[in-house]
Design a protein around this motif. Structure first.
Motif: not given
Length: 213
Positions: A35, A53-54
């Protein structure tokens, strides 16, 4: 640009591979690294929803890694329960995980005669985390306070946290059972690093350690 895409693929592959890991610690580290790479890649190409998101996944993974690190040696998290060998839940646990247990202790049989001069009394201990049983330790009484460890098994996803150490170091369960010392007869593929971490040392042809009062 090709190099950048390769980096992006590496991050994606690590995230996907992390989801195949049974061990919690390994999953979190692989997912974190993937990530982080994905956050950097999506930042460079301007894919801001995926950056968010990551980046959120990075924060979540860091939180869990910190928490797991704090808990891995916390006696308030892991408990040791002495149970009879015919305990229904113990037998269910051994049956469900029989294949995995056999790879670590192929000769162990909870029903077999322990076969010692002292009568072979076997003491069994469940290692629990909250309401989940995560491992089993079985010790045979060889007389004069000496116990032989016949089984020290932990579910795969908890194996990086060595919760078996709480049987040896923290719980007092072994002392309560009358043991003053333990021994482990070496087997092929024995995890010597683990034995050293939980206090065993090699003496003659076996591993030994005193039992904490």
């Amino acid at each position: 640009m090709v190099a950048l895409e390769i980096v992006g693929w590496i991050g994606s592959i690590l995230i996907v591979l992390s989801l195949t890991q049974a061990r919690v610690w390994r999953f979190r580290w692989m997912n974190l690294i993937g990530s982080v790479i994905a956050t950097g890649y999506n930042t460079l190409i301007g894919a801001w929803p995926f950056v968010f998101m990551n980046a959120a996944i990075v924060v979540i993974n860091i939180y869990w890694l910190v928490r797991l690190t704090r808990e891995r040696h916390d006696s308030a998290v892991y408990r040791v329960l002495a149970v009879d060998a015919d305990n229904a839940f113990l037998r269910h646990l051994l049956a469900v995980h029989a294949t995995d247990i056999a790879t670590h202790a192929p000769t162990f049989d909870v029903d077999a005669d322990a076969g010692t001069a002292a009568g072979g009394t076997r003491h069994t201990f469940l290692v629990v985390r909250g309401d989940e049983a995560v491992g089993v330790v079985a010790v045979t009484d060889e007389g004069d306070g000496l116990g032989r460890v016949d089984l020290d098994w932990v579910k795969e996803r908890f194996r990086d946290f060595t919760p078996g150490e709480f049987v040896y170091r923290e719980s007092g369960a072994l002392a309560d059972a009358g043991f003053s010392a333990l021994e482990v007869v070496p087997r092929e593929g024995e995890d010597e690093g683990y034995l050293r971490r939980v206090g065993f040392t090699m003496a003659a042809d076996r591993w030994v350690r005193p039992v904490n009062a």
